[in-house]
Scaffold this active site. Structure first.
Site, short mmCIF file in Angstrom:
data_model
loop_
_atom_site.label_atom_id
_atom_site.label_comp_id
_atom_site.label_asym_id
_atom_site.label_seq_id
_atom_site.Cartn_x
_atom_site.Cartn_y
_atom_site.Cartn_z
N ALA A 91 -4.08 10.31 6.99
CA ALA A 91 -4.52 9.11 6.28
C ALA A 91 -3.43 8.57 5.36
O ALA A 91 -2.61 9.32 4.83
CB ALA A 91 -5.77 9.42 5.46
N LYS A 92 -3.45 7.25 5.17
CA LYS A 92 -2.59 6.58 4.19
C LYS A 92 -3.44 5.59 3.40
O LYS A 92 -4.60 5.38 3.69
CB LYS A 92 -1.43 5.86 4.90
CG LYS A 92 -0.43 6.79 5.53
CD LYS A 92 0.80 6.08 6.05
CE LYS A 92 0.49 5.20 7.23
NZ LYS A 92 1.72 4.73 7.92
N GLY A 93 -2.84 4.99 2.40
CA GLY A 93 -3.59 4.13 1.49
C GLY A 93 -4.08 2.84 2.12
O GLY A 93 -3.40 2.26 2.97
N GLU A 152 -5.20 -1.04 -1.87
CA GLU A 152 -4.40 -2.13 -2.42
C GLU A 152 -3.77 -3.04 -1.36
O GLU A 152 -3.62 -4.25 -1.61
CB GLU A 152 -3.32 -1.56 -3.34
CG GLU A 152 -3.91 -1.11 -4.66
CD GLU A 152 -3.04 -0.10 -5.41
OE1 GLU A 152 -2.50 -0.47 -6.46
OE2 GLU A 152 -2.92 1.04 -4.95
N THR A 196 -7.32 9.25 -1.06
CA THR A 196 -7.68 9.93 0.19
C THR A 196 -6.51 10.72 0.74
O THR A 196 -6.66 11.86 1.19
CB THR A 196 -8.17 8.91 1.22
OG1 THR A 196 -9.34 8.26 0.72
CG2 THR A 196 -8.53 9.59 2.54
#
Length: 767
Positions: free
Chosen positions: A721-723, A726, A539
């Site tokens: 946005a960031k991850g 995980e 993303t």
């Protein structure tokens, strides 16, 4: 003089920082801050592919059926180490329906070793393949192949592989890769120990965990002259294209890779595997499409794994809780190869500490190669670090959460630079509040079970992960003559909802209604390049490219509208597919505009720009767990988990929360059940099926309260946005283990927390 078109940037992918030269975007939109007034991004839009999946119309790789398609299966070694002295395929060729048998694929390697090697290095190693009219015939032929082995000594543990006179797994002098051990240090460890008032020294162990995705690895290959089309369950269609083009010595332009739907990968499906090469090789030799899908035993034996670790940790602090030293010396048996992702990195990143040293010692053993597995290295390292922090808190008589806040890091400790944004303090505060952390002892007394053998415990743990994304990622938006829009981008949807998220971003940037936008992905021939879907970067990497393409198309759209509406394009606005002049004096639908333009297609292009210099892009989180332990049986039941995460802007809250739940459930399995068990004498896996390899069921899943804090990280990228894929698995196992240690009043130093391990821990012993 024209401005610079290319620049260097760094991208963090699963703990590896890569430097890339990228083309600068032609423009950069203003960042979507928290006050951007977005109407589609940030809503829980329904999955774009929900109906297809719910009705069974979604076409996975195993559903692909081509005219004249044949079936291939792979024969695998039954021993752990040795040589093939004879391989008789006569019986296989005599089976009705068999078309071909492969015993060699010259020039094709896997992990630097020949694919069908006569030297055996692990049980489950591919040694031949059969192609037949039906899968049943192929499997019958497989059983008819006669293999004679010369067995040799093997080593399936790090200790065995590092022992004097150990067998050489890959011919290396001491069974270690060239860069092992990998040591990273800051400060002075001896000084840190001298300054410590309290020191904890302990050894922590984590197991080999298997990805166990619902969909196994598989490939369908078809040649047309010298052009290859492959349907593949993969996290990287362009990487598969590259691998196959190189293996079969054809241009990448002659390879098409398609992946429309996928049943999980978790890091194991990043590149081509034996099934890919076998399907393509047979299809070329025979001239018909060929399907090669792993069965479950092959999937569990030879599709990658999270490697085990032994972490010898030393951690020290002053009496007030200030950390003075963190050190870990870790053994990481990676099988016969794989990416060397160890537990050491997270020890450098989470807490403020001046003196840190990590030694990651990678070791080859006679077992299948490891592969990236959802936050590789960090999951293993978090268990050792967070357990050591809790043991230190007990020695200091400090609240475990208080110890963590005392050592809160405001800068990236490893790289000595600021974060783009960090809201870990909010994760602590809001997570603890919703969990009732300050009242946990009273809760324990209130809920103590009627059975005297039941004990409640409470634990928490911290998480950090990269996931800032970066180039390369390209996208194209096409506005069709009926006013609908297609978004083309060469990424892949692993089941996380990429189609939906990119449709939301495109609709927001275009000013269209969501149902006017369709996302096309998963096809190297139809879409522009993006990278693999790994490292929680999809993303944050592709989203900005999609937004830029939408903005580019919107500008052209308003220029055309300005001509027809006799208005300045900059004065026009478009929302919900309707173009409006100032004050609402004129309106025109996008459909009417495009109809008036005739056979015109408006196209916008976008690309992901470089990451900011001198800034660390990270996601953060904290999880809190409550468990119940039966001290008579050793059975652990997780009652509830509260998870607070900081992942920047959340494009679709429902999908994002689903990602948190999935990661937490996977982390629960890692904490309580999951481990590959090897027969040390024979060197073979003892539980290579989903019946014997235990993963959580609905009966094991606790109450989960997962939520996000903070907001858009506009320094990271212009969509903010960031991850988040995980991060949720990282703190789950240590939070549960800390809670179990709290319940039994004894250290917990090895997972999974099977009943016998819990009972041994209560006696301060190892099983």
């Amino acid at each position: 003089m024209a401005g610079k078109r290319f620049t260097s940037t760094t991208v963090d992918i699963e703990g590896r920082e890569e430097t890339r030269v990228v083309e600068l975007p032609s423009f950069t939109p203003d960042a979507w801050g928290d006050g951007a007034g977005l109407s589609i991004v940030g809503t829980s839009a329904l999955r774009a592919d929900g109906v297809e999946k719910a009705t069974g119309r979604a076409r996975y790789t195993s559903d692909v059926r081509q005219s004249g398609m044949l079936h291939a299966v792979i024969l695998r070694s039954s021993i752990a180490s040795g040589k093939i002295t004879s391989l008789d395929i006569g019986g296989a060729l005599a089976v009705t329906g068999v078309r071909d048998v492969l015993t060699a694929l010259p020039g094709i390697t896997r992990g630097g070793l020949p694919l069908f090697d006569r030297t055996i290095r692990y049980a489950g190693q591919p040694i031949a393949a059969v192609c037949a009219d039906t899968e049943e015939a192929a499997r019958e032929a497989l059983r008819a192949i006669r293999v004679t082995y010369e067995r040799m000594p093997h080593a399936v543990t790090a200790a065995d592989a590092l022992a004097d006179h150990a067998p050489r797994v890959r011919g290396d002098n001491d069974n270690r890769p060239d860069d092992s051990p990998r040591t990273l240090e800051r400060g002075d460890i001896d000084r840190g120990l001298a300054e410590s008032d309290v020191v904890v020294r302990a050894e922590y162990r984590t197991p080999v965990a298997l990805h166990t995705a619902l969909e196994p690895h598989g490939s369908v290959a078809e040649w047309e002259d010298d052009r290859l089309t492959v349907w593949e369950a993969t996290q990287g269609i362009f990487m598969i294209r590259e691998h196959l083009a190189r293996a079969f010595a054809i241009p990448m332009s002659h390879v098409r890779v398609i992946m429309q739907y996928m049943g999980g990968g978790f890091g194991a499906k990043n590149g081509a595997g034996p099934h890919s090469y076998v399907a393509a090789a047979f299809a070329r030799r025979i001239g018909q499409p060929v399907r090669c899908i792993n069965d479950r035993e092959a999937e569990q034996m030879d599709a990658g794994n999270r490697p085990a670790t032994v972490q010898r940790v030393t951690i020290g602090a002053k009496r007030d809780g200030t950390l003075t030293v963190i050190s870990v010396d870790a053994d990481v048996p990676i099988g016969i190869g794989g990416w060397e992702g160890g537990p050491g990195q997270i020890y450098h990143e989470v807490y403020r500490c001046p003196n840190v040293r990590t030694v990651d010692r990678y070791v080859y053993i006679n077992a299948s190669a490891m592969a990236s597995f959802r936050a590789p290295g960090h999951v293993e390292g978090a268990f050792g670090l967070e357990r050591a922090m809790d043991e230190l808190a007990r020695e200091l008589k400090l609240d475990p959460l208080k110890l963590r806040t005392i050592n809160y890091a405001t800068l990236d400790q490893k790289k000595n630079r600021p974060y783009s944004a960090k809201h870990l303090d909010l994760c602590y505060d809001l997570g603890a509040e919703r969990f009732g952390w300050s009242n946990r002892q009273a809760s324990n007394e209130t809920h103590q079970g009627a059975r005297s053998s039941l004990r409640r415990g409470f634990g928490m743990a911290t998480q950090i992960w990269g996931g800032g994304g970066g180039p390369p990622a390209y996208a194209t938006v096409r506005i069709n003559s009926d006013g609908s829009a297609d978004v083309l981008t060469g990424t892949q949807d692993l089941g996380t909802g990429a189609r939906t998220i990119f449709a939301q971003i495109a609709a927001e940037s275009l000013g269209f209604a969501l149902d006017q936008v369709r996302v096309v992905l998963g096809d190297t021939e139809r879409t522009p390049l993006t990278g693999n879907s790994w490292g929680s970067i999809t993303t944050a990497s592709v989203g900005p490219a999609v937004r830029m393409a939408g903005e580019d198309a919107r500008r052209s759209l308003l220029e055309a509208a300005g001509e027809l509406m006799k208005a300045e394009p900059s004065a026009l606005d478009v929302r919900d597919g309707v173009i409006r002049a100032p004050g609402g004096t004129q309106t025109m639908t996008v459909h009417d505009l495009m109809d008036s333009l005739g056979d015109v297609m408006i196209i916008g292009n976008g690309s992901r720009g470089p990451n900011p210099d001198g800034i660390s892009l990270s996601a953060f989180g904290a999880q809190f767990a409550e468990v119940e332990v039966d001290i008579e049986t050793g059975i652990v039941r997780v009652l509830r988990i509260v998870a607070a995460h900081d992942s920047g802007r959340i494009v679709n809250p429902a999908l994002a929360e689903s990602q948190l739940h999935g990661g937490i459930i996977q982390g629960l399995g890692y904490a309580l059940f999951e481990e590959r068990v090897m027969d040390r004498a024979l060197g073979i896996p003892m539980n290579p099926t989903m019946h014997d390899y235990k993963i959580p069921t609905m009966m094991d899943i606790p109450d989960i309260d997962a939520f996000f804090v903070g907001g858009a990280d506009t320094m990271a990228n212009h969509i903010g946005a960031k991850g988040l894929a995980e991060p949720p698995i990282i703190p789950t196992a240590p939070a549960i283990a800390n809670a179990v240690a709290d319940a039994i009043g004894r250290p917990v130093r090895e997972i999974p927390l099977t009943p016998w391990r819990v009972l041994y821990a209560m006696r301060d012993e190892r099983p």
